[in-house]
Design an enzyme around this catalytic site. Structure first.
Site, PDB file in Angstrom:
ATOM      1  N   ASP A  53       0.866  -1.185   0.000  1.00 26.48           N
ATOM      2  CA  ASP A  53       0.000   0.000   0.000  1.00 26.48           C
ATOM      3  C   ASP A  53       0.904   1.236   0.000  1.00 26.48           C
ATOM      4  OD1 ASP A  53      -2.418   1.589   0.370  1.00 26.48           O
ATOM      5  OD2 ASP A  53      -1.819   1.875   2.438  1.00 26.48           O
TER       6      ASP A  53
ATOM      7  N   CYS B  35     -11.087   2.987  -0.131  1.00 21.76           N
ATOM      8  CA  CYS B  35      -9.692   3.324   0.180  1.00 21.76           C
ATOM      9  C   CYS B  35      -9.351   2.489   1.403  1.00 21.76           C
ATOM     10  CB  CYS B  35      -9.571   4.820   0.481  1.00 21.76           C
ATOM     11  SG  CYS B  35      -7.956   5.283   1.165  1.00 21.76           S
TER      12      CYS B  35
HETATM   13  N1  DGL Z   1      -4.781   3.457   0.902  1.00 15.90           N
HETATM   14  C1  DGL Z   1      -4.827   4.071  -0.392  1.00 15.90           C
HETATM   15  C2  DGL Z   1      -6.025   3.574  -1.190  1.00 15.90           C
HETATM   16  O1  DGL Z   1      -6.602   2.555  -0.862  1.00 15.90           O
HETATM   17  C3  DGL Z   1      -4.920   5.566  -0.387  1.00 15.90           C
HETATM   18  C4  DGL Z   1      -3.974   6.382   0.373  1.00 15.90           C
HETATM   19  C5  DGL Z   1      -3.221   7.371  -0.472  1.00 15.90           C
HETATM   20  O2  DGL Z   1      -3.777   8.340  -0.991  1.00 15.90           O
HETATM   21  O3  DGL Z   1      -2.042   7.096  -0.624  1.00 15.90           O
HETATM   22  O4  DGL Z   1      -6.387   4.180  -2.163  1.00 15.90           O
END
Ligand code: DGL
Length: 279
Positions: A18, A192
């Protein structure tokens, strides 16, 4: 492939990545649903957020991480980031000789199954909403569905600051979610991987009539199914002391470790910093 060849493959770890800590919500689900598996997690803490960056940049970052995970002999890669799944999965899948899954398809499938009135909301980063990828996958399964996307860029820093149940988060969530309430949705995708950490705040605002879909849970389920189908599920738990879960980051390892321990509650002893630009 015959059994003798599969056995060493089964024991290899699963690579999970991630932009930062959000993918820990996916890693946690994998640990819960398939406890015999080992995990190598990479959080790109030096370059977070991905959500406000271009497709090309997110793809370049993701490619480097895929190379890093391949260098650690992983048997499969889970892109535990919606933004990277939206921007880079299709391209990287073609370059990679091991199976790769993202979080978007499993989340879209669950939402298409759950909705009763066909009105589905998606909250995610600007890049994920801009890609319209949830809409694309949901419509393949439920052509009559209407999808309402809302970018919520302030949620990622609020989550990373640990303000999960803070009045500030509640106020901002109310502003973001108001227009989705007006759209009469009955299903909302937490698009997200950071957002499951503020699930209760979002749930309280949306009310009981709206089902929240957590792609982290759906992705772990899909991963288990995929590994089972390929005969790659590890049959025995790794030996004690074998470092079943390893964490790597591109910056601020100590801060990451503390955050990870507050989510996973497994006793993460270390997170190693690596120079991801070398991959
Ligand atoms: N965790 C990321 C997602 O699922 C988003 C976080 C970011 O903007 O880096 O899109």
């Amino acid at each position: 492939m015959n059994e003798d060849k599969l056995e060493p493959l089964r024991k290899r770890p699963i690579g999970v990545f991630d932009s930062g800590v959000g993918g820990l919500t996916v890693a946690k689900e994998i640990m819960r649903q398939i406890p015999n598996e080992s995990i190598i997690y990479f959080g790109d803490t030096a370059r977070v957020p991905y959500g406000s960056k271009s497709r090309e940049t997110v793809t370049r970052f993701s490619r480097q991480i895929v190379h890093f995970l391949q260098a650690h002999d992983v048997k499969t890669i889970v892109i535990a980031c919606n933004t990277a799944s939206a921007c880079a999965l299709e391209e990287l899948e073609k370059e990679c000789d091991i199976p790769m899954i993202g979080v978007v398809k499993p989340g879209a499938r669950a939402a298409a199954e759950v909705t009763r009135n066909g009105r589905i909301g998606v909250i995610a980063t600007e890049a994920t909403i801009g890609s319209q990828i949830y809409s694309h996958y949901i419509k393949e399964l439920a052509p009559n569905a209407t999808i309402y996307g809302k970018a919520c860029p302030l949620f990622v820093p609020l989550v990373e600051e640990g303000l999960w149940q803070d009045p500030v988060t509640e106020e901002i969530a109310r502003r973001y979610l108001m227009e989705l309430i007006d759209c009469d949705i009955d299903t909302l995708i937490l698009g997200c991987t950071h957002y499951p950490l503020i699930r209760s705040t979002v749930g309280n605002i949306m009310g009981e009539r709206v089902t929240l879909v957590n792609p982290a849970y759906e992705t772990a389920k899909e991963l288990k199914r995929m590994l089972g189908q390929k005969g790659l599920l590890n049959r025995e738990a790794p030996e004690l002391g074998s470092n079943q879960y390893q964490f790597f980051v591109s910056d601020a390892a100590e801060k990451f470790k503390q955050f990870a321990n507050s989510i996973i509650k497994y006793g993460i002893l270390s997170a190693k910093k690596v120079n991801i630009e070398e991959y």
